[in-house]
Design an enzyme around this catalytic site. Structure first.
Site, mmCIF file in Angstrom:
data_model
loop_
_atom_site.group_PDB
_atom_site.id
_atom_site.type_symbol
_atom_site.label_atom_id
_atom_site.label_comp_id
_atom_site.label_asym_id
_atom_site.label_seq_id
_atom_site.Cartn_x
_atom_site.Cartn_y
_atom_site.Cartn_z
ATOM 1 N N GLU A 1 2.763 2.941 -10.548
ATOM 2 C CA GLU A 1 3.162 2.479 -8.411
ATOM 3 C C GLU A 1 1.635 1.710 -8.643
ATOM 4 O O GLU A 1 0.403 2.480 -9.028
ATOM 5 C CB GLU A 1 3.080 3.158 -7.829
ATOM 6 C CG GLU A 1 4.975 3.265 -7.132
ATOM 7 C CD GLU A 1 4.084 3.845 -5.276
ATOM 8 O OE1 GLU A 1 3.395 3.709 -4.820
ATOM 9 O OE2 GLU A 1 4.928 5.439 -5.909
ATOM 10 N N ASP B 1 -0.051 4.727 4.904
ATOM 11 C CA ASP B 1 -0.792 5.737 3.807
ATOM 12 C C ASP B 1 -2.565 6.042 4.717
ATOM 13 O O ASP B 1 -2.112 5.739 5.807
ATOM 14 C CB ASP B 1 -1.928 4.728 3.386
ATOM 15 C CG ASP B 1 -0.792 4.010 1.674
ATOM 16 O OD1 ASP B 1 -0.034 5.356 1.182
ATOM 17 O OD2 ASP B 1 -0.338 2.678 1.532
#
Length: 246
Positions: free
Chosen positions: A34, A45
């Protein structure tokens, strides 16, 4: 063989470092990559990846950096672009799809693009043979899971808990995993909070794990040299790959 997906922030701290890190991760047994697109407000996040995002932007990250890295690494390891919808929208989904096809990038992971809003882009993704990764959370109903995974391609991203990456929360995923497996044969990977300590437990019933914060945390350790950071992350990858297949 259970798979290990590694997240790194593209271009952090710079392009050459990213290339060296990807090479080391591949050597350590990472199956999929990724490449995170730095963004100023990465809502899904936690603080670790958020800091890495901000540092990358401060260091002068440009989208061209992502493209240059991808052109080199995508032919060597299955690569996905992970980012928030804002950059995809402003540059154009078709532009990203064209670039991805040019470099051999397999798909997009866009955590703030809900299934309903992603649906109109599916014909475009199919045209370019690009996977738009589907997200499932343990809070989803059976009906919702059936809708989300019906046409899932590439892999299905199972969020281990409701929250942000890098936390250490834990939920019983067995019922969610069973429901997904009943509805789809697409590979199922678990992300959020996966590290050397949790990987063996998190991989139960699924096809692999996604690790991000545990790797990026090392990148933020200023007491280590660049080569030490790469060696440390590669070692973490080896341990996790071994544990999920023990």
């Amino acid at each position: 063989m259970k798979q290990l997906v590694a997240y790194i922030t593209a271009g952090f701290p710079d392009k050459i470092f990213s290339l060296d890190l990807v090479s080391a991760l591949k050597e350590a047994g990472v199956d999929k990559l990724e490449l995170g697109i730095p963004f100023s407000d990465p809502v899904a996040d936690g603080p670790i990846i958020e800091v890495a995002n901000l540092h990358a932007l401060q260091n002068g990250f440009k989208m061209e950096t992502l493209f240059e890295i991808s052109s080199i690494v995508a032919p060597t390891i299955e690569t996905y672009w992970m980012g928030y919808f804002n950059p995809f929208y402003h540059k154009g989904m078709e532009t990203f799809a064209q670039k991805a096809t040019e470099f051999g990038v397999k798909g997009f992971i866009i955590p703030d693009l809900p299934h309903e809003e992603a649906t109109p882009y599916i014909p475009l993704m199919n045209q370019y043979n690009i996977s738009l990764i589907s997200f499932v959370a343990p809070t989803h109903s059976k009906e919702r899971i059936a809708t989300v995974v019906k046409d899932a391609k590439g892999f299905i991203y199972l969020v281990a808990y409701a929250g942000i990456t890098g936390a250490h929360a834990s939920e019983d995923l067995s019922k969610t995993i069973q429901t997904i497996k009943e509805q789809s044969n697409t590979p199922l990977f678990v992300g959020f909070g996966v590290n050397e300590k949790t990987a063996k437990e998190r991989v139960r019933g699924v096809d692999g794990v996604i690790v991000g914060s545990a790797f990026v945390e090392v990148l933020l350790n200023e007491s280590l040299s660049g080569s030490e950071k790469i060696a440390s992350i590669a070692q973490k990858a080896r341990i996790i790959k071994e544990k999920i297949n023990a």
